[in-house]
Scaffold this motif. Structure first.
Motif, PDB file in Angstrom:
ATOM      1  N   GLU A  62       0.809  -1.212   0.000  1.00  0.00           N
ATOM      2  CA  GLU A  62       0.000   0.000   0.000  1.00  0.00           C
ATOM      3  C   GLU A  62       0.846   1.267   0.000  1.00  0.00           C
ATOM      4  O   GLU A  62       1.851   1.345   0.681  1.00  0.00           O
ATOM      5  N   ASP A  63       0.398   2.255  -0.767  1.00  0.00           N
ATOM      6  CA  ASP A  63       0.953   3.600  -0.702  1.00  0.00           C
ATOM      7  C   ASP A  63       0.331   4.289   0.515  1.00  0.00           C
ATOM      8  O   ASP A  63      -0.715   3.866   1.011  1.00  0.00           O
ATOM      9  N   GLU A  64       0.965   5.379   0.967  1.00  0.00           N
ATOM     10  CA  GLU A  64       0.454   6.119   2.125  1.00  0.00           C
ATOM     11  C   GLU A  64       0.561   7.614   1.838  1.00  0.00           C
ATOM     12  O   GLU A  64       1.601   8.098   1.401  1.00  0.00           O
ATOM     13  N   PHE A  65      -0.525   8.345   2.089  1.00  0.00           N
ATOM     14  CA  PHE A  65      -0.557   9.787   1.857  1.00  0.00           C
ATOM     15  C   PHE A  65      -0.750  10.514   3.189  1.00  0.00           C
ATOM     16  O   PHE A  65      -1.575  10.109   4.011  1.00  0.00           O
ATOM     17  N   PHE A  66       0.014  11.574   3.397  1.00  0.00           N
ATOM     18  CA  PHE A  66      -0.053  12.404   4.595  1.00  0.00           C
ATOM     19  C   PHE A  66      -0.426  13.829   4.186  1.00  0.00           C
ATOM     20  O   PHE A  66       0.142  14.370   3.241  1.00  0.00           O
ATOM     21  N   LEU A  67      -1.350  14.452   4.920  1.00  0.00           N
ATOM     22  CA  LEU A  67      -1.715  15.848   4.726  1.00  0.00           C
ATOM     23  C   LEU A  67      -1.720  16.505   6.100  1.00  0.00           C
ATOM     24  O   LEU A  67      -2.488  16.108   6.985  1.00  0.00           O
ATOM     25  N   VAL A  68      -0.856  17.488   6.296  1.00  0.00           N
ATOM     26  CA  VAL A  68      -0.746  18.152   7.596  1.00  0.00           C
ATOM     27  C   VAL A  68      -1.850  19.198   7.737  1.00  0.00           C
ATOM     28  O   VAL A  68      -2.024  20.057   6.873  1.00  0.00           O
ATOM     29  N   LEU A  69      -2.587  19.102   8.841  1.00  0.00           N
ATOM     30  CA  LEU A  69      -3.616  20.085   9.168  1.00  0.00           C
ATOM     31  C   LEU A  69      -3.051  21.195  10.043  1.00  0.00           C
ATOM     32  O   LEU A  69      -3.335  22.373   9.842  1.00  0.00           O
ATOM     33  N   GLU A  70      -2.258  20.793  11.049  1.00  0.00           N
ATOM     34  CA  GLU A  70      -1.608  21.764  11.943  1.00  0.00           C
ATOM     35  C   GLU A  70      -0.328  21.151  12.475  1.00  0.00           C
ATOM     36  O   GLU A  70      -0.202  19.931  12.566  1.00  0.00           O
TER      37      GLU A  70
END
Length: 125
Positions: free
Chosen positions: A64-72
């Motif tokens: 699996e690929d993994e995606f990260f999106l920073v909120l704070e």
């Protein structure tokens, strides 16, 4: 449930279709140092909220690929020979099979998207 490393990873999907998810309230109410909550399923992927402070272990996801999106906050994504620093509203995708770890030098809220079959702690550790 907290594992032997101190990570609290909740694999139970908490929200269904057409249900509002209040990320600000979830983030504000969290007192854990390292938690990962499954929010909802989108097709064959799970969307998770991570509240992080500290570092995760080196691992990989073979399928699996993994995606990260920073909120704070700030998230460091280490791969072999490289570190990428993410700030709010920045994202980064780690492809399957790549050894990586995440580090949060301060309290950080992150959205993660990955195939629902993923083992969040990975393999190869």
């Amino acid at each position: 449930m907290e594992d032997e490393r101190g990570y609290k990873i909740d694999l139970e999907v908490r929200h269904g279709p057409l249900e509002k998810i209040d990320l600000a309230a979830m983030t504000a109410s969290c007192t854990d140092r390292w938690t990962n909550r499954s929010l909802c399923l989108v097709n064959d992927c799970v969307v998770r909220l991570g509240i992080l402070h500290g570092e995760f272990h080196w691992h990989r996801h073979d399928e699996e690929d993994e995606f990260f999106l920073v909120l704070e906050g700030r998230l460091m994504v280490d791969t072999e020979g490289r570190t990428e620093e993410l700030r709010p509203h920045q994202g980064y995708m780690v492809p399957r099979g790549v050894m990586h770890r995440t580090r949060a030098p301060e309290r950080t809220a992150v959205i993660m998207v990955e195939k629902s079959s993923v083992v969040p702690t990975g393999s190869g550790d």
